[in-house]
Design a protein around this motif. Structure first.
Motif, PDB file in Angstrom:
ATOM      1  N   ALA A 112       0.450  -1.302   0.085  1.00  0.00           N
ATOM      2  CA  ALA A 112      -0.069  -0.325  -0.203  1.00  0.00           C
ATOM      3  C   ALA A 112       0.645   1.357  -0.032  1.00  0.00           C
ATOM      4  CB  ALA A 112      -0.166   0.188   1.249  1.00  0.00           C
ATOM      5  N   LEU A 113       1.842   1.506   0.887  1.00  0.00           N
ATOM      6  CA  LEU A 113       2.462   2.940   0.409  1.00  0.00           C
ATOM      7  C   LEU A 113       3.864   2.854  -0.756  1.00  0.00           C
ATOM      8  CD1 LEU A 113       5.316   1.829   4.060  1.00  0.00           C
ATOM      9  CD2 LEU A 113       3.272   3.872   3.669  1.00  0.00           C
ATOM     10  N   LEU A 114       3.501   2.412  -1.330  1.00  0.00           N
ATOM     11  CA  LEU A 114       3.808   2.124  -2.665  1.00  0.00           C
ATOM     12  C   LEU A 114       2.735   2.571  -3.975  1.00  0.00           C
ATOM     13  CD1 LEU A 114       6.682  -1.586  -3.547  1.00  0.00           C
ATOM     14  CD2 LEU A 114       6.588   1.180  -3.553  1.00  0.00           C
ATOM     15  N   MET A 115       1.394   1.884  -3.629  1.00  0.00           N
ATOM     16  CA  MET A 115       0.855   1.819  -4.040  1.00  0.00           C
ATOM     17  C   MET A 115       0.370   3.062  -4.229  1.00  0.00           C
ATOM     18  SD  MET A 115      -0.198  -0.589  -6.864  1.00  0.00           S
ATOM     19  CE  MET A 115      -1.158   0.540  -7.498  1.00  0.00           C
ATOM     20  N   GLN A 116      -0.243   3.188  -3.013  1.00  0.00           N
ATOM     21  CA  GLN A 116      -0.806   4.366  -2.945  1.00  0.00           C
ATOM     22  C   GLN A 116       0.615   6.129  -3.059  1.00  0.00           C
ATOM     23  OE1 GLN A 116      -1.717   4.525   1.571  1.00  0.00           O
ATOM     24  NE2 GLN A 116      -3.971   3.659   0.927  1.00  0.00           N
ATOM     25  N   GLY A 117       1.758   5.538  -3.010  1.00  0.00           N
ATOM     26  CA  GLY A 117       2.368   6.684  -3.162  1.00  0.00           C
ATOM     27  C   GLY A 117       2.408   6.878  -4.158  1.00  0.00           C
ATOM     28  N   TRP A 118       2.981   5.566  -5.482  1.00  0.00           N
ATOM     29  CA  TRP A 118       2.247   6.126  -6.555  1.00  0.00           C
ATOM     30  C   TRP A 118       1.149   7.157  -7.741  1.00  0.00           C
ATOM     31  CZ3 TRP A 118       3.841   0.531  -7.494  1.00  0.00           C
ATOM     32  CH2 TRP A 118       5.350   0.239  -7.285  1.00  0.00           C
ATOM     33  N   PHE A 119       0.512   6.615  -6.237  1.00  0.00           N
ATOM     34  CA  PHE A 119      -1.194   7.764  -6.716  1.00  0.00           C
ATOM     35  C   PHE A 119      -0.443   9.616  -6.151  1.00  0.00           C
ATOM     36  CE2 PHE A 119      -3.675   3.842  -8.312  1.00  0.00           C
ATOM     37  CZ  PHE A 119      -3.274   4.647  -9.385  1.00  0.00           C
ATOM     38  N   HIS A 120       0.097   9.201  -5.083  1.00  0.00           N
ATOM     39  CA  HIS A 120      -0.713  10.696  -4.283  1.00  0.00           C
ATOM     40  C   HIS A 120       0.762  11.456  -3.789  1.00  0.00           C
ATOM     41  CE1 HIS A 120      -4.430   9.491  -3.813  1.00  0.00           C
ATOM     42  NE2 HIS A 120      -4.627   8.231  -3.521  1.00  0.00           N
ATOM     43  N   SER A 121       2.333   9.926  -3.444  1.00  0.00           N
ATOM     44  CA  SER A 121       3.013  11.242  -3.044  1.00  0.00           C
ATOM     45  C   SER A 121       4.430  10.879  -3.866  1.00  0.00           C
ATOM     46  CB  SER A 121       3.463  10.900  -1.637  1.00  0.00           C
ATOM     47  OG  SER A 121       2.495   9.929  -0.976  1.00  0.00           O
ATOM     48  N   PHE A 122       4.264  10.996  -4.869  1.00  0.00           N
ATOM     49  CA  PHE A 122       5.212  10.474  -5.779  1.00  0.00           C
ATOM     50  C   PHE A 122       5.829  12.150  -6.611  1.00  0.00           C
ATOM     51  CE2 PHE A 122       6.719   9.042 -10.139  1.00  0.00           C
ATOM     52  CZ  PHE A 122       7.582   8.255  -9.499  1.00  0.00           C
ATOM     53  N   LYS A 123       7.128  12.620  -6.174  1.00  0.00           N
ATOM     54  CA  LYS A 123       7.265  13.643  -6.206  1.00  0.00           C
ATOM     55  C   LYS A 123       8.894  13.247  -6.984  1.00  0.00           C
ATOM     56  CE  LYS A 123       4.989  16.533  -3.925  1.00  0.00           C
ATOM     57  NZ  LYS A 123       5.230  16.920  -2.381  1.00  0.00           N
ATOM     58  N   SER A 124       8.856  14.187  -8.194  1.00  0.00           N
ATOM     59  CA  SER A 124      10.359  13.722  -9.150  1.00  0.00           C
ATOM     60  C   SER A 124      11.125  11.986  -9.097  1.00  0.00           C
ATOM     61  CB  SER A 124      11.811  14.819  -9.008  1.00  0.00           C
ATOM     62  OG  SER A 124      11.742  14.743  -7.169  1.00  0.00           O
ATOM     63  N   GLY A 125      10.217  10.987  -9.273  1.00  0.00           N
ATOM     64  CA  GLY A 125      10.638  10.233  -9.684  1.00  0.00           C
ATOM     65  C   GLY A 125      10.475   8.749  -7.929  1.00  0.00           C
ATOM     66  N   LYS A 126      10.528  10.080  -7.326  1.00  0.00           N
ATOM     67  CA  LYS A 126      10.483   9.241  -5.742  1.00  0.00           C
ATOM     68  C   LYS A 126       9.064   9.304  -5.006  1.00  0.00           C
ATOM     69  CE  LYS A 126      15.140   8.616  -6.008  1.00  0.00           C
ATOM     70  NZ  LYS A 126      14.567   7.079  -6.496  1.00  0.00           N
ATOM     71  N   ILE A 127       8.169   8.060  -3.715  1.00  0.00           N
ATOM     72  CA  ILE A 127       8.130   8.189  -3.638  1.00  0.00           C
ATOM     73  C   ILE A 127       7.879   9.471  -1.980  1.00  0.00           C
ATOM     74  CG2 ILE A 127       6.022   7.109  -2.108  1.00  0.00           C
ATOM     75  CD1 ILE A 127       6.316   5.032  -4.167  1.00  0.00           C
ATOM     76  N   LEU A 128       7.519   9.445  -1.105  1.00  0.00           N
ATOM     77  CA  LEU A 128       8.495  10.136   0.027  1.00  0.00           C
ATOM     78  C   LEU A 128       7.159  10.292   0.738  1.00  0.00           C
ATOM     79  CD1 LEU A 128       8.926  13.822  -1.621  1.00  0.00           C
ATOM     80  CD2 LEU A 128      10.636  11.704  -1.210  1.00  0.00           C
ATOM     81  N   ILE A 129       7.683   9.398   2.098  1.00  0.00           N
ATOM     82  CA  ILE A 129       6.570   8.800   3.165  1.00  0.00           C
ATOM     83  C   ILE A 129       6.834   9.658   4.288  1.00  0.00           C
ATOM     84  CG2 ILE A 129       6.366   6.399   1.646  1.00  0.00           C
ATOM     85  CD1 ILE A 129       8.007   5.027   3.714  1.00  0.00           C
ATOM     86  N   GLY A 130       5.483   9.767   5.194  1.00  0.00           N
ATOM     87  CA  GLY A 130       5.510  10.810   6.819  1.00  0.00           C
ATOM     88  C   GLY A 130       4.826   9.978   7.005  1.00  0.00           C
ATOM     89  N   VAL A 131       4.338   9.994   8.351  1.00  0.00           N
ATOM     90  CA  VAL A 131       3.367   9.079   9.267  1.00  0.00           C
ATOM     91  C   VAL A 131       1.676   9.486   8.187  1.00  0.00           C
ATOM     92  CG1 VAL A 131       2.691  11.521  10.436  1.00  0.00           C
ATOM     93  CG2 VAL A 131       2.514   8.963  11.587  1.00  0.00           C
ATOM     94  N   GLU A 132       1.602  10.366   8.056  1.00  0.00           N
ATOM     95  CA  GLU A 132       0.091   9.636   6.628  1.00  0.00           C
ATOM     96  C   GLU A 132       0.201   8.926   6.510  1.00  0.00           C
ATOM     97  OE1 GLU A 132      -0.723  14.209   5.697  1.00  0.00           O
ATOM     98  OE2 GLU A 132      -2.713  13.361   4.396  1.00  0.00           O
ATOM     99  N   ASN A 133       1.083   8.485   5.246  1.00  0.00           N
ATOM    100  CA  ASN A 133       1.160   7.795   4.081  1.00  0.00           C
ATOM    101  C   ASN A 133       1.037   6.035   5.512  1.00  0.00           C
ATOM    102  OD1 ASN A 133       3.036  10.104   3.305  1.00  0.00           O
ATOM    103  ND2 ASN A 133       2.724   8.905   1.916  1.00  0.00           N
ATOM    104  N   LEU A 134       1.847   6.063   6.559  1.00  0.00           N
ATOM    105  CA  LEU A 134       1.787   5.326   7.151  1.00  0.00           C
ATOM    106  C   LEU A 134       0.273   5.021   7.418  1.00  0.00           C
ATOM    107  CD1 LEU A 134       4.815   5.285   9.990  1.00  0.00           C
ATOM    108  CD2 LEU A 134       4.543   4.549   7.381  1.00  0.00           C
ATOM    109  N   ILE A 135      -0.668   5.882   8.030  1.00  0.00           N
ATOM    110  CA  ILE A 135      -1.771   5.937   8.237  1.00  0.00           C
ATOM    111  C   ILE A 135      -2.610   5.603   7.159  1.00  0.00           C
ATOM    112  CG2 ILE A 135      -4.225   7.177   8.850  1.00  0.00           C
ATOM    113  CD1 ILE A 135      -2.131   8.831  10.619  1.00  0.00           C
TER     114      ILE A 135
END
Lengths: 467, 467, 467
Positions: A112-135
């Motif tokens: 889910a970190l990957l899938m949701q990351g690609w859709f919502h937290s993808f910046k210049s080729g990277k998924i940037l994760i923080g506490v909101e991503n964990l939730i």
């Protein structure tokens, strides 16, 4: 150690190579994908000092961590202890309930970190994760835990992992459509988590229909202490649901309001559940199944609207209705679904998640459509529905329409996805058990000797106690 | 009420005067020492308003309480429910597991507040305590809970109190050497808590070796519901470990990052544990012992490096490896240690804490040695490793060397201290039970009648059910 | 399904119409009253952006939500899991313990929001609720959970709801007198929650005295696993008590200090409880009843003074004393109260809440009376006791006097209220069970077949195992 009564089982449930292979290969894939894509968000990165200067923050307490981490931990408990223990009510499937939930959730949050990351937290080729991503990852996995409830006791761990892989993917797609394309609000996930997860799981269990499941009807019940274990799950879900529905709301009043609304809805739900549990039983006794499940429907049903100005009495009304709907569902609908529609729903997720989820979507649509600048304040109105940028001109009634569309989309993707995944899970390679071995831990688990022989003795009083 | 089968026991386990004496005297000592030494830190003192002005803080939210209290509560749950219930897996030692853990931890945190206070929070003759001290006291006691795992079921409560007294003292010394003299980073305690605690406990259990423990092999197992109780402990440890590893990290990004890294490592660890649990068993079934323990190894192993820029995929790799190492340890190493080295390790702490702790120390050393200003940012680099004052010129590779030295020091103090304490505990005055009465609650506890007779019946199928 | 052994029961425990009627009518009343009165506080309202500007707050983190929500959740867990599971120790009343506690608390928090709201948060015709109101509602219900402990197993769910209705009302009145009229400090509720709740409950159980309760003495005991379930309750109460006592204290140092004092008091209490539990038993064995309950007395007894400058060693002394008082109470006082005063106190709330609550009130009065500007600082002194406005000239010794008066008022209202409510509950319309059916779940609950027949078998060893 030999258990002759299982020798005759028709299906090959031998997991020794299949399960390790899936676990190890998939975890390696996670490592590779995380290596390529996942990095820390600025608030979790060691460059934070510079970030702080740039964002003009004067204190570390402004880090999103301090706004959300307590809620994250509550959500985390709901996923692992809440769902895990809620499902331990079966007399001989406690290991599977809590253990397989653990397995699928641990895999699911990574994917889910990957899938949701690609859709919502993808910046210049990277998924940037923080506490909101964990939730959000926990939320996504929550929908899988829900679906697991429908097929509890009837699937192999590999099937669960396969289902998780697909369901997380579909969840992320559905979520993207709702939140980004339709610009729908759904902070507590009535639509994205509950409606989607439940109808997905119900479709899967429909396709995996087992005609001979009657034979192990006795194993589908609980024993005294398994019901108490399940109450641990219930209470943690109930208590922490205010955190669930407020976890990713906007900072400040929205989080505060979401928690209050959910608290109220859940409280009302307990009373109507108790009322109908007693009323619908001839002897007027309370049924643990209802208390364990229907008391939670109030939390599901304010998932969309909790962060809106639903008001405390509005929340009470929603909880009031859902306790009734859910309890009635357990008494009348579940048997009907099983006998007529061949939907074997072990935990009754149709009553706890599907119907309340739909109600939650509708309540959300109505609450959004009824919003006025008077009630929200000029700034509050814009902030609550994020009516900025291209959505600057959207009106509440239009928003209500989009919210309703979100329900439909969630249903469609759930049905289609469930059908697809159900078909995949039907392939005879995943090691699921024969009908007569369902709801029994010792197919997939080393079960301690003594107690089992005792249990065996209990259920077969005509057999002697000594092995 | 008479239990004739215990009349023949060789040892005097009568606690009536010894246990109360130790408890009361030591608690009086705590009161006196607290009276002389312990006061509130400025952030917990009523003079806070003045303090706030002095420190130029504009809001009460800047009080350290709000940065750390949620993490403190999570850690608190890990120590009392996590460790306590993890050890309830034994069929007839649940009271001892959760009750003695309660006792030793309640004493230990008081003594730890003093010991750690003298080393770290001593100002003009007083120890000033705040929420960070409470966390550190819980951490310190965590190492005692770990050691308790090795000797679970084989010691009297007095022995546990004596061990706690010494172990907390040695912990504080070791911690002081690592953190202050070697200037080592170890926020989640891979070295100070896990490596130290585990090798200390293993040394103690080696010295307390009981040659005849085989006779109660059957009592060393679990029953169905005791395994579920243990899963409560497992899950709370697993869920709250991100709080554990981030609880005393620097405010802001460090806490945030430590939580994310730990979350990732633990998730990966679950998958490899399941894989190897199934793979190493002939029938391919999962073993509850592995799920209860090895799934946690990933949290132990990022204890040192979680607050560093380990990155999410780095964390996955660490978790991946530790799930394997720990599970393999349970299957092959524990029997070997017992039969060849005479190390009787009830809970398998060697697999859950010792090896993953060592790995954690090494990963920490490598991560520190590999740090660059590029990855951390100029300020972040200095802040992360506290390269200020006399350490201004320390380079990452030197830091890595010191980190490695920290592992060695922890090991040495653990072995020496464990040997000393083991020798003390061997004195025949502490009221420990004979080998045939190990792992049985009713030596030290009033145990309810019915259930026990039932259990007795269960284990002795040739005896009739009626007493 | 027929259970002939209950056919002979003298009383009508049929709940089918009565319980639903009460639940539904009362919940409708809640909805109406909430509709008329309850709205969001400014910090939970969508107008928060404007509020923020007015109050000159620069960040959302200044919202009270972030100061109190983590503590709220801990308190929430104490009420539902803590009290609920603490009372599952009875061998056949686990469903009732955790289920009825759930029911009464869910109703009670709604009614408490109203009652406390009218007294404390009423502005221009509306009750404005925020997170602090949720905490206070939980607190109020806590006093009902305490009273429930005295009558556990002997009342019908309707009686519990009736008691909740009255007790919450009286709680709010008493609280208003103490906090507003007497201007007394009682953040952790030694007086308002524990003293009031316990003496209220004891009076109720005195009036509901059942002379023939001896017949089900065997059902008043525990079984092995029910004691472990109860320990879940104990530990969550114990661990989260620092949150309880600090939840509504002033922001900053007061919350911080209250948590530390409570932590210390509880730690000391564990040691003296263990000491006296062993000392007062002939064989020197520990008694689970003491460990489950008396270990918590230290939290009760610093309820008033925790936020004051009690100091850590002062807290240790209070905890030390209360562990002893409470354990001695269980051994000597409870049997005396039952045989001589006809007070049947199922959970021993006299030992856990009544006596420690009184001690807590007295310690609070002394600590207040002993306060000096030197110890608190000029500003801290005023802030701690809220010596502003009309109380500007109140001196510490006068405050101490008022604190003492608060104890007396709480006692008087508890006795009078308990007598009144007891008389109401004695009416023969509420469906309580006959003495021989007390402490048994299957009067009000659907109980799973197998386990019960097994239990039946256990308790009647002369009957065969097969049904």
């Amino acid at each position: 150690m030999e258990r002759p009564r299982h020798q005759g089982m028709a299906k090959n449930t031998y997991m020794r190579w299949r399960l390790p292979l899936v676990c190890l290969l998939w975890e390696v894939a996670m490592i590779v994908l995380f290596g390529v894509f996942v990095r820390f968000s600025p608030e979790a990165d060691a460059h934070w000092e510079e970030e702080k200067r740039e964002m003009n923050l004067t204190s570390d307490i402004e880090n999103d961590f301090y706004f959300r981490y307590p809620s994250f931990q509550d959500v985390h408990v709901m996923i692992f202890v809440g769902f895990g223990f809620l499902m331990t009510f079966l007399k001989r499937y406690g290991f599977g309930a809590v253990g397989f939930n653990f397995l699928l959730a641990a895999f699911g949050i990574q994917w889910a970190l990957l899938m949701q990351g690609w859709f919502h937290s993808f910046k210049s080729g990277k998924i940037l994760i923080g506490v909101e991503n964990l939730i959000n990852a926990d939320f996504c996995v929550g929908s899988v835990c829900i679906a697991f409830g429908a097929i509890l006791g009837k699937t192999s761990p590999i099937q669960l992992l396969v289902m998780t892989l697909f369901q997380v993917t579909l969840f992320a797609v559905n979520e993207y459509i709702l939140l980004n394309l339709l610009h729908v609000k759904d902070a507590g996930g009535s639509m994205t988590i509950h409606t989607f997860g439940a109808y997905f799981g119900l479709t899967v269990t429909r396709i995996l229909y087992r005609p001979n499941l009657e034979q192990c009807k006795d194993k589908q019940g609980s024993v005294y202490h398994s019901d108490l274990f399940a109450m641990i799950g219930t209470l943690y879900l109930w208590m922490y649901w205010p955190s669930f529905n407020s976890a990713i709301s906007d900072h400040g009043d929205a989080q505060h309001r979401a928690a209050i609304n959910t608290y109220c809805s859940l409280a009302a739900c307990v009373l109507t559940t108790m009322a109908f549990s007693s009323m619908l039983q001839k002897k007027g006794k309370l049924d643990m199944v209802h208390i364990q499940n229907a008391t939670l429907a109030g939390g599901v049903a304010v998932g969309t609207s909790a962060e809106m100005m639903l008001t405390p009495y509005g929340s009470l009304i929603v909880g009031f209705i859902c306790g009734i709907v859910s309890t009635v569902g357990y008494v009348y609908l579940t048997p009907f679904l099983e006998s007529r529609l061949h939907i074997q729903d072990t935990c009754g997720i149709h009553n706890l998640h599907a119907m309340p989820g739909l109600i939650g979507g509708i309540v959300g649509a109505i609450t959004a459509a009824a919003a006025t600048e008077d009630v929200y304040g000029k700034e509050g109105f814009i902030k609550a529905f994020d009516f900025t940028g291209e959505y600057q001109t959207r009106t509440p009634s239009v928003q209500g329409g989009f919210q309703a569309a979100g329900i439909v989309v969630s249903l469609l993707i759930a049905f289609a996805g469930g059908a697809l995944v159900g078909a995949i899970l039907k392939l005879p390679v995943w090691g699921d058990a024969a009908a007569e071995n369902c709801f029994e831990d010792d197919i997939y688990w080393e079960v301690p000797e003594d107690e089992e022989s005792e249990a065996y003795h209990m259920h077969n009083p005509d057999k002697p106690a000594s092995p």
